[in-house]
Motif scaffolding. Structure first.
Motif, mmCIF file in Angstrom:
data_model
loop_
_atom_site.group_PDB
_atom_site.id
_atom_site.type_symbol
_atom_site.label_atom_id
_atom_site.label_comp_id
_atom_site.label_asym_id
_atom_site.label_seq_id
_atom_site.Cartn_x
_atom_site.Cartn_y
_atom_site.Cartn_z
ATOM 1 N N PHE A 396 19.513 24.042 3.066
ATOM 2 C CA PHE A 396 20.685 23.288 3.914
ATOM 3 C C PHE A 396 21.857 24.841 4.094
ATOM 4 C CE2 PHE A 396 24.350 21.536 5.287
ATOM 5 C CZ PHE A 396 23.987 20.693 6.499
ATOM 6 N N THR A 397 21.685 25.096 2.701
ATOM 7 C CA THR A 397 22.621 25.749 2.290
ATOM 8 C C THR A 397 22.314 27.280 2.725
ATOM 9 O OG1 THR A 397 22.952 24.507 0.482
ATOM 10 C CG2 THR A 397 24.385 26.964 0.706
ATOM 11 N N SER A 398 20.840 27.921 2.341
ATOM 12 C CA SER A 398 21.055 28.374 3.141
ATOM 13 C C SER A 398 20.544 29.364 4.543
ATOM 14 C CB SER A 398 19.421 29.234 2.726
ATOM 15 O OG SER A 398 19.060 28.275 1.757
ATOM 16 N N TYR A 399 20.176 27.602 5.733
ATOM 17 C CA TYR A 399 19.653 27.637 6.507
ATOM 18 C C TYR A 399 21.121 27.774 7.731
ATOM 19 C CZ TYR A 399 17.882 24.978 10.448
ATOM 20 O OH TYR A 399 16.769 24.542 11.822
ATOM 21 N N VAL A 400 22.817 26.818 6.879
ATOM 22 C CA VAL A 400 23.478 26.643 7.487
ATOM 23 C C VAL A 400 23.961 28.573 7.338
ATOM 24 C CG1 VAL A 400 26.383 26.690 7.300
ATOM 25 C CG2 VAL A 400 24.403 24.581 7.181
ATOM 26 N N MET A 401 23.804 29.699 6.582
ATOM 27 C CA MET A 401 24.327 30.878 6.355
ATOM 28 C C MET A 401 23.313 31.500 7.008
ATOM 29 S SD MET A 401 25.475 31.480 2.302
ATOM 30 C CE MET A 401 24.845 32.332 1.577
ATOM 31 N N ILE A 402 22.611 31.276 7.029
ATOM 32 C CA ILE A 402 21.919 32.445 8.311
ATOM 33 C C ILE A 402 21.832 32.314 10.049
ATOM 34 C CG2 ILE A 402 19.003 32.062 9.469
ATOM 35 C CD1 ILE A 402 18.502 32.685 6.749
ATOM 36 N N ILE A 403 22.279 30.937 9.550
ATOM 37 C CA ILE A 403 23.144 30.721 10.963
ATOM 38 C C ILE A 403 24.404 31.550 10.968
ATOM 39 C CG2 ILE A 403 24.220 28.836 12.532
ATOM 40 C CD1 ILE A 403 21.919 27.509 11.915
ATOM 41 N N ILE A 404 25.544 31.279 10.218
ATOM 42 C CA ILE A 404 26.751 32.013 10.588
ATOM 43 C C ILE A 404 26.565 33.496 10.151
ATOM 44 C CG2 ILE A 404 28.320 32.265 9.328
ATOM 45 C CD1 ILE A 404 28.629 29.691 7.521
ATOM 46 N N ILE A 405 25.927 34.442 9.900
ATOM 47 C CA ILE A 405 25.678 35.154 9.790
ATOM 48 C C ILE A 405 24.755 36.578 10.421
ATOM 49 C CG2 ILE A 405 24.083 37.565 8.833
ATOM 50 C CD1 ILE A 405 23.519 36.057 5.777
ATOM 51 N N ALA A 406 23.413 35.369 11.411
ATOM 52 C CA ALA A 406 23.147 35.286 13.181
ATOM 53 C C ALA A 406 24.600 35.590 14.361
ATOM 54 C CB ALA A 406 22.188 34.930 12.904
ATOM 55 N N ILE A 407 25.362 34.414 13.424
ATOM 56 C CA ILE A 407 26.315 34.557 14.608
ATOM 57 C C ILE A 407 27.196 35.574 14.831
ATOM 58 C CG2 ILE A 407 28.752 33.229 15.647
ATOM 59 C CD1 ILE A 407 26.922 30.215 14.648
ATOM 60 N N ILE A 408 27.249 36.132 14.057
ATOM 61 C CA ILE A 408 28.052 37.549 13.275
ATOM 62 C C ILE A 408 27.335 38.477 13.975
ATOM 63 C CG2 ILE A 408 29.407 38.941 11.982
ATOM 64 C CD1 ILE A 408 29.314 36.548 10.206
ATOM 65 N N LEU A 409 25.995 38.964 13.607
ATOM 66 C CA LEU A 409 25.147 39.480 14.632
ATOM 67 C C LEU A 409 25.165 39.330 15.412
ATOM 68 C CD1 LEU A 409 22.870 40.703 11.613
ATOM 69 C CD2 LEU A 409 24.688 41.746 12.303
ATOM 70 N N VAL A 410 25.168 38.740 16.047
ATOM 71 C CA VAL A 410 24.921 38.486 18.104
ATOM 72 C C VAL A 410 26.195 38.386 18.504
ATOM 73 C CG1 VAL A 410 24.312 36.969 19.450
ATOM 74 C CG2 VAL A 410 22.133 37.614 17.381
ATOM 75 N N SER A 411 26.738 38.216 18.010
ATOM 76 C CA SER A 411 28.196 38.349 18.785
ATOM 77 C C SER A 411 28.983 39.539 18.948
ATOM 78 C CB SER A 411 29.546 37.338 17.652
ATOM 79 O OG SER A 411 29.741 38.001 16.713
#
Lengths: 481, 452
Positions: A396-411
């Motif tokens: 779950f933690t990695s899932y959330v972290m990956i979502i956050i990192i991807a959001i930053i990159l896509v933004s």
């Protein structure tokens, strides 16, 4: 890390991929469309590489946990790279990165598309695009495991890495038998959907396309308007129920075959899945009722379809749910995160993990109130050991972290928050459409190449449930000693 | 076949490992997660966590469709209950491991009342094996066939043996009794010896024949003392008790050296004619005091592999003619064999071997004509037992006129409960039991031994 066994398995997968391209080639020849060469070249290239690698000598006993996980990750990457060739060579998707995005979206059963003019594509490519859903849904390695005779116990890691859920298990003692049973159930259910769709009045070719999309919980359609194009309540309901069923753990279907009903009704994961799906349908139904001018039949049909589509992480649409009220969208987003059952073709976090996380919260609260109380977390009356619990928390933690990192990159592309956030969520959960610009009527064509690569990575991470890819990327894995 | 194994310890795991390669569907039940994880990750089997005697767990394992239930947990009683419940729920055959000495005289009744198809007692089996070895001190291992009428003896050829460098066809004429050489292991190569084969020093040879004929053969070899008379056992374990019982019965003098005073008392209660010495079996002084040099054989049976090894090596050095040691850890065996100690007993290994034999026989009796199947020479050759019928190409034809495959040997015939060690002029009659040695792989029908 033992490379021989890794390369050999990859070879087997490539070899089978080239065979799986044959139906599309036949369609291309039948239609005499411009993509014949695309398929022909791709089949020869991946078949040849496959055959060469397949004949590498290796000992299956070298397949340990890390080799198993890394093999699955590599197979998925190589398979996507090869699978994108027909689109690229035929010229119907001029950019290779776009073609790769489309293929990964297919294999991972995401169903997100960069195509802006779907109807103009040749039928063979559309068939291949949807067929990747069907192959990727149950898994390519599971497929090869079903075909090759049992080659030793350690191949169980391949299945574990590719199947979804915290602890994928076997149905019968032999792994290859187990995979065979899974694929037979899968194929029969797909065939039933094809037949029902044809009876409901959908053209035969479209029925196949949508049955693949439903079975793999993918979401590719050959119409820009998705299922909404047919505006046929029978089709909608068949696909609604179909998507819901393919989100159920396949072991439960096996229980049905064994007439073990008790097992199904008492299965807590299944009950939770039903519970939040129906709750979602009811809440959204009430919320969108005014939008449908209090036409109950219409409202229930569209809300049931949309919930089933998003909770099973398929991504088909009968209506533009992007225009629905914010409350409905929030519910949908929650369901997108949850996903459906482990051991199904769907993506998302899986309801079993949601259940265990939820129970561990209760457990922690109780422990704070009664500090010396002793309890165990139980699912289906079996206790969950600390290792499993820990792995789920880490997941779950990695899932959330990956979502956050991807959001930053896509933004970096500077879209609005809803687009950025929902596109990443839709990729990691393998759904397809999100909201705003990437809503059911939009697509991913406007993203930059960089974002497309990030989103492609999210899809594979989500499909393989993070760990295999993370293992592949960790340098310690590649060291000889 | 569908097989359920209850208990994933050393025996259970070894069984699963072998049976899965023979293409059976295995379900392993154990209540230790670590054991199950290890099995699940290394073998293509299904693992179920739980108590193997519980109806629910057995049903989950699919006991109603199971051909064979094998209970090898640590508890005798649990094993029995597993098998009883399993049988009631529909398992076709059941095998239980029962090792407690208290039950040792009750097997017949247990088998009948609990409807067990096989009871296996590793300690008793091992004691049996040791007894056989002690009866042929010059043999490394002894196996029996055809209801114990026939013995197959493994021995290492020594410099002093009279059979060195003689061609087999000439040797056969000189032999005092009818025995047959059915396999030779030289370095790592396995051969089934033919007429122009000759033995060399250090060959490991398998010879088959009736017990008395084999005795004659060994005296012909020039190996004097056949039977051990004075046996020293180090370690008063369960095997030691069974072994002493058996050895007392055949009139050997037995001494047991055991460290624990309590255990010694218990042993003295159970055993009548055995001398029990309280002392450390690894202590050379203790051994010297007991005149180890004059013993005919020494058997080390403590629970520690290392202690067994040390005592055995000392005995070997002192020139004890026969040294037998118990080893639990299978990976030690090749190292120990290099030290010159050939007679090794490994109870867990022989347990799983015995069950494997039973399973193979069961498989065979289901479809094909093999009645019994044994593996010899490190599993590289097989001994199979057939009943001759419907083989017009084989029956009533002199063996020397048969066109046999090159790696096949007809080792023995059993006709009217009599053993015939066949030479060229003998022939097979209808109804004979035929024992065939082969290294070509699995033979499913007697006709397959012929070259086509």
């Amino acid at each position: 890390m033992n490379f021989n066994v890794l390369l050999k398995t990859t070879g087997t997968v490539l070899f089978w991929e080239s065979i799986l391209m044959l139906p599309s080639l036949i369609i291309a020849i039948y239609d005499n469309s411009y993509d014949i060469n695309g398929f022909l070249i791709s089949i020869i290239v991946s078949g040849a590489i496959g055959l060469i690698l397949k004949n590498i000598k290796s000992d299956v006993n070298d397949m340990r946990k890390r080799e198993g996980y890394a093999t699955v990750a590599i197979c998925w990457l190589v398979m996507s790279i090869m699978g994108a060739l027909p689109f690229y060579i035929s010229g119907s998707i001029p950019s290779y990165i776009d073609a790769l995005f489309e293929t990964i979206s297919g294999f991972t059963t995401t169903g997100a598309s960069i195509l802006q003019n779907i109807e103009s594509m040749p039928r063979a490519l559309l068939f291949w695009r949807s067929f990747t859903h069907w192959i990727g849904g149950m898994g390519v390695l599971v497929f090869t495991l079903a075909l090759i005779p049992s080659i030793g116990g350690r191949t169980v890691f391949l299945m574990r890495a590719e199947s979804s859920g915290p602890a994928p298990g076997k149905l019968v003692p032999k792994l290859s038998e187990s995979s065979k049973i899974l694929y037979i159930i899968y194929a029969v259910m797909t065939a039933i959907i094809v037949i029902l769709l044809i009876i409901a009045g959908m053209p035969v070719f479209d029925s196949f396309i949508h049955a693949f999309g439903t079975a793999g919980t993918g979401g590719f359609s050959n119409k820009a308007l998705s299922i909404g194009y047919y505006n046929n309540p029978y089709v909608d309901w068949i696909i609604t129920i179909g998507m819901f069923l393919f989100g159920i753990n396949f072991t439960l279907f096996f229980s049905i075959l064994r007439r073990d009903w008790k097992n199904i009704l008492k299965n807590e994961e299944f009950r939770l899945y039903c519970f939040y799906s129906f709750l979602g349908i009811m809440l959204i139904f009430l919320n969108v009722l005014p939008k449908f001018q209090f036409n109950y039949a219409e409202a229930i049909r569209h809300s049931a379809f949309t919930v089933s589509s998003l909770v099973s992480t398929t991504g088909y649409a009968t209506t533009d749910f992007n225009l629905w009220p914010m409350f409905s969208k929030s519910i949908l987003m929650t369901l997108m995160l949850f996903g459906s059952c482990a051991g199904s073709t769907a993506g998302g976090m899986k309801s079993i993990r949601v259940l265990i996380l939820f129970k561990s919260i209760l457990y922690e609260i109780k422990r704070t109130i009664h500090p010396s109380s002793v309890q165990t977390i139980k699912i289906n009356n079996k206790s969950i050991n600390d290792d499993t619990l820990k792995s789920i928390l880490i997941f779950f933690t990695s899932y959330v972290m990956i979502i956050i990192i991807a959001i930053i990159l896509v933004s970096l592309d500077n879209f609005d928050f809803m687009t950025t956030f929902s596109s990443v969520l839709a990729m990691v959960s393998n759904i397809g459409p999100g909201f705003s610009l990437v809503g059911p009527m939009g697509n991913f064509a406007n993203f930059s190449n960089f974002s497309k690569i990030v989103l492609s990575a999210c899809m594979i991470l989500g499909r393989l449930e993070l760990i295999p890819i993370l293992i592949l990327l960790s340098p310690a894995n590649w060291k000889k000693h | 076949m569908k097989i359920i194994i209850v208990g994933g310890g050393k025996v259970g795991y070894t069984l699963a490992q072998h049976l899965v390669t023979e293409d059976h569907d295995i379900v392993l039940i154990d209540d230790d997660t670590d054991v199950l994880n290890h099995a699940d990750e290394t073998l293509d089997i299904m693992c179920i966590k739980g108590n193997g005697a519980s109806v629910e767990i057995l049903k989950e394992a699919g006991v109603d469709e199971t051909d064979l239930l094998i209970a090898v947990t640590n508890g005798d009683e649990l094993n029995m209950i597993c098998c009883v419940i399993g049988k009631k729920l529909g398992a076709k055959h059941t095998v239980a491991r029962i090792r407690n000495t208290d039950y040792s005289n009750e097997y017949k009744m247990l088998k009948q009342e609990l409807e067990l198809d096989m009871v296996i007692n590793p300690e008793m089996e091992s004691a049996n094996e040791i007894t056989r070895m002690l009866q042929f001190t010059s043999a490394a291992n002894v196996e029996t066939f055809a209801n114990n009428m026939l013995e197959m003896v493994e021995f290492r050829v020594l410099e002093s043996d009279t059979i060195l460098n003689i061609k087999l066809m000439d040797l056969t004429k000189q032999l005092p009794s009818k025995v047959l050489f059915c396999g030779v292991k030289r370095d790592k190569e396995i051969t089934i010896p033919k007429g122009n084969f000759s033995f060399k020093e250090n060959d490991l040879v398998y010879v088959i024949g009736e017990k008395k004929d084999i005795s004659h053969f060994f005296s012909f070899l020039g190996r004097s003392s056949q039977k051990a008379k004075n046996v020293i056992i180090i370690g008063g374990s369960r095997i030691a008790i069974y072994l002493s019982w058996m050895l007392e019965d055949i009139g050997m003098h037995v001494k047991i050296i055991e460290l624990s005073k309590e255990r010694c008392l218990l042993l003295s209660e159970i055993l009548n004619d055995t001398l029990i010495i309280c002392g450390d079996g690894t202590d050379q002084e203790v051994l010297d005091n007991e005149n180890i040099q004059t013993a005919d054989a020494i058997v080390t049976l403590t629970d520690m592999d290392e202690e067994n090894l040390i005592s055995s090596l000392y005995a070997h050095q002192c020139g004890v003619p026969k040294v037998i040691l118990k080893i639990n850890r299978h990976n030690y065996i090749p190292i120990i064999k290099k030290l010159g100690l050939d007679s090794i007993i490994s109870p867990k290994f022989s347990t799983s071997n015995n069950i494997l034999r039973y399973v193979r026989a069961l498989v065979n009796s289901q479809g094909i004509a093999v009645e019994k199947l044994y593996k010899i020479l490190d599993d590289e050759a097989e001994v199979a037992e057939f009943t001759a019928k419907n083989s017009p190409d084989l029956l009533n034809i002199k063996l020397k006129d048969l066109n046999l495959k090159s790696d096949v040997l007809i080792a023995a015939l059993v006709r009217n409960k009599k053993i015939i060690i066949p030479y060229g002029d003998d022939f097979i009659k209808e109804g004979d039991k035929v024992i065939v040695v082969t290294k070509t792989g699995f033979i499913t029908d007697l006709n397959e031994i012929l070259e086509i």
